[in-house]
Motif scaffolding. Sequence first.
Motif, PDB file in Angstrom:
ATOM      1  N   PRO A  49       0.986  -1.399  -0.331  1.00 41.62           N
ATOM      2  CA  PRO A  49       0.336  -0.075   0.380  1.00 41.62           C
ATOM      3  C   PRO A  49       0.894   1.913   0.082  1.00 41.62           C
ATOM      4  O   PRO A  49       1.844   1.613   0.844  1.00 41.62           O
ATOM      5  CB  PRO A  49      -0.211  -0.186   1.308  1.00 41.62           C
ATOM      6  CG  PRO A  49      -0.055  -0.775   2.171  1.00 41.62           C
ATOM      7  CD  PRO A  49       0.561  -2.600   1.163  1.00 41.62           C
ATOM      8  N   LYS A  50       0.345   2.263  -0.796  1.00 43.75           N
ATOM      9  CA  LYS A  50       1.181   3.390  -0.672  1.00 43.75           C
ATOM     10  C   LYS A  50       0.754   3.955   0.636  1.00 43.75           C
ATOM     11  O   LYS A  50      -0.133   4.556   0.864  1.00 43.75           O
ATOM     12  CB  LYS A  50       0.756   4.333  -1.686  1.00 43.75           C
ATOM     13  CG  LYS A  50       0.982   3.692  -3.332  1.00 43.75           C
ATOM     14  CD  LYS A  50       0.525   4.171  -4.373  1.00 43.75           C
ATOM     15  CE  LYS A  50       0.858   3.503  -5.612  1.00 43.75           C
ATOM     16  NZ  LYS A  50       0.754   5.298  -6.590  1.00 43.75           N
ATOM     17  N   LYS A  51       1.785   5.231   1.184  1.00 47.87           N
ATOM     18  CA  LYS A  51       1.690   5.614   1.599  1.00 47.87           C
ATOM     19  C   LYS A  51       1.605   7.391   1.562  1.00 47.87           C
ATOM     20  O   LYS A  51       1.665   7.676   0.195  1.00 47.87           O
ATOM     21  CB  LYS A  51       4.011   5.692   2.569  1.00 47.87           C
ATOM     22  CG  LYS A  51       4.000   4.766   3.055  1.00 47.87           C
ATOM     23  CD  LYS A  51       5.454   5.144   3.978  1.00 47.87           C
ATOM     24  CE  LYS A  51       6.190   4.366   4.174  1.00 47.87           C
ATOM     25  NZ  LYS A  51       7.461   4.614   4.893  1.00 47.87           N
ATOM     26  N   GLU A  52       1.006   7.957   2.386  1.00 43.87           N
ATOM     27  CA  GLU A  52      -0.388   9.193   2.540  1.00 43.87           C
ATOM     28  C   GLU A  52       0.432   9.848   2.795  1.00 43.87           C
ATOM     29  O   GLU A  52       0.882   9.928   4.138  1.00 43.87           O
ATOM     30  CB  GLU A  52      -1.169   8.717   2.584  1.00 43.87           C
ATOM     31  CG  GLU A  52      -1.944   8.077   2.784  1.00 43.87           C
ATOM     32  CD  GLU A  52      -4.051   7.901   3.214  1.00 43.87           C
ATOM     33  OE1 GLU A  52      -4.523   9.211   3.450  1.00 43.87           O
ATOM     34  OE2 GLU A  52      -5.040   7.193   2.494  1.00 43.87           O
ATOM     35  N   THR A  53       1.191  11.057   1.656  1.00 40.77           N
ATOM     36  CA  THR A  53       1.930  12.336   2.648  1.00 40.77           C
ATOM     37  C   THR A  53       1.193  13.425   1.917  1.00 40.77           C
ATOM     38  O   THR A  53       0.499  13.632   0.745  1.00 40.77           O
ATOM     39  CB  THR A  53       3.401  12.016   1.887  1.00 40.77           C
ATOM     40  OG1 THR A  53       3.354  11.458   0.164  1.00 40.77           O
ATOM     41  CG2 THR A  53       4.193  10.700   2.268  1.00 40.77           C
ATOM     42  N   LYS A  54       1.678  14.304   3.123  1.00 37.91           N
ATOM     43  CA  LYS A  54       0.625  15.974   2.329  1.00 37.91           C
ATOM     44  C   LYS A  54       2.168  16.579   1.755  1.00 37.91           C
ATOM     45  O   LYS A  54       3.112  15.609   1.659  1.00 37.91           O
ATOM     46  CB  LYS A  54       0.589  16.354   3.475  1.00 37.91           C
ATOM     47  CG  LYS A  54      -0.043  16.217   4.855  1.00 37.91           C
ATOM     48  CD  LYS A  54      -0.186  17.040   6.136  1.00 37.91           C
ATOM     49  CE  LYS A  54      -0.626  16.512   7.147  1.00 37.91           C
ATOM     50  NZ  LYS A  54      -1.245  17.581   8.061  1.00 37.91           N
ATOM     51  N   LYS A  55       1.619  17.696   0.926  1.00 35.15           N
ATOM     52  CA  LYS A  55       2.161  17.498  -0.183  1.00 35.15           C
ATOM     53  C   LYS A  55       3.029  18.817   0.571  1.00 35.15           C
ATOM     54  O   LYS A  55       2.254  19.476   1.177  1.00 35.15           O
ATOM     55  CB  LYS A  55       1.494  18.820  -1.270  1.00 35.15           C
ATOM     56  CG  LYS A  55       0.257  17.557  -2.136  1.00 35.15           C
ATOM     57  CD  LYS A  55      -0.009  18.070  -2.448  1.00 35.15           C
ATOM     58  CE  LYS A  55      -0.968  17.226  -3.865  1.00 35.15           C
ATOM     59  NZ  LYS A  55      -1.997  17.988  -5.084  1.00 35.15           N
ATOM     60  N   LYS A  56       3.933  18.879  -0.313  1.00 35.69           N
ATOM     61  CA  LYS A  56       5.421  20.101   0.064  1.00 35.69           C
ATOM     62  C   LYS A  56       5.107  21.179  -0.599  1.00 35.69           C
ATOM     63  O   LYS A  56       5.848  20.627  -1.305  1.00 35.69           O
ATOM     64  CB  LYS A  56       6.854  19.775   0.613  1.00 35.69           C
ATOM     65  CG  LYS A  56       6.586  18.564   1.312  1.00 35.69           C
ATOM     66  CD  LYS A  56       7.693  18.036   2.400  1.00 35.69           C
ATOM     67  CE  LYS A  56       8.214  16.936   3.275  1.00 35.69           C
ATOM     68  NZ  LYS A  56       9.361  16.445   3.025  1.00 35.69           N
ATOM     69  N   ARG A  57       5.616  22.953   0.148  1.00 36.42           N
ATOM     70  CA  ARG A  57       4.933  23.584  -0.883  1.00 36.42           C
ATOM     71  C   ARG A  57       6.519  24.162  -0.699  1.00 36.42           C
ATOM     72  O   ARG A  57       6.838  24.634   0.132  1.00 36.42           O
ATOM     73  CB  ARG A  57       4.112  24.596  -0.366  1.00 36.42           C
ATOM     74  CG  ARG A  57       2.312  23.490  -1.146  1.00 36.42           C
ATOM     75  CD  ARG A  57       1.895  24.408  -0.217  1.00 36.42           C
ATOM     76  NE  ARG A  57      -0.100  23.703  -1.510  1.00 36.42           N
ATOM     77  CZ  ARG A  57      -1.057  24.287  -1.778  1.00 36.42           C
ATOM     78  NH1 ARG A  57      -1.268  25.110  -1.492  1.00 36.42           N
ATOM     79  NH2 ARG A  57      -1.888  23.566  -1.905  1.00 36.42           N
TER      80      ARG A  57
END
Length: 85
Positions: free
Chosen positions: A77-85
Motif C-alpha cells: 500500500p502507498k503511504k499517504e503524504t502531505k504535499k510540500k510547498r
Amino acid sequence: MAAELDFSPPEIPEPTFMENVLRYGLFIGAIFQLICVLAIILPISKSHKTDSDSFEPKNSETVKKPKATAPQISKKPKKETKKKR
C-alpha cells in the motif's frame, strides 16, 4: 525573328509510381485531417444513443455489473503524504 521562337510546350516527364503513391497518399491524409477537424468542430450528440438504449427492454440478466477488482497481495500500500510547498 518570329521563326526563331519555339512555342512548343516543355517536355514534362511522366510521373513515376512512387510519385503517384505520394500524391494520392497526401490527398488521403488531407481528407483524413479534414474529417478529424470536422469531428472536433461538430461533435455528435449522445442523445441519439441514449434514446436508442431506452427502447430496448432491460432484463436483470442482460444488465451486467462490473466485477470489483480484488486487491493484489504482492503490491504494497502507498503511504499517504502531505504535499510540500
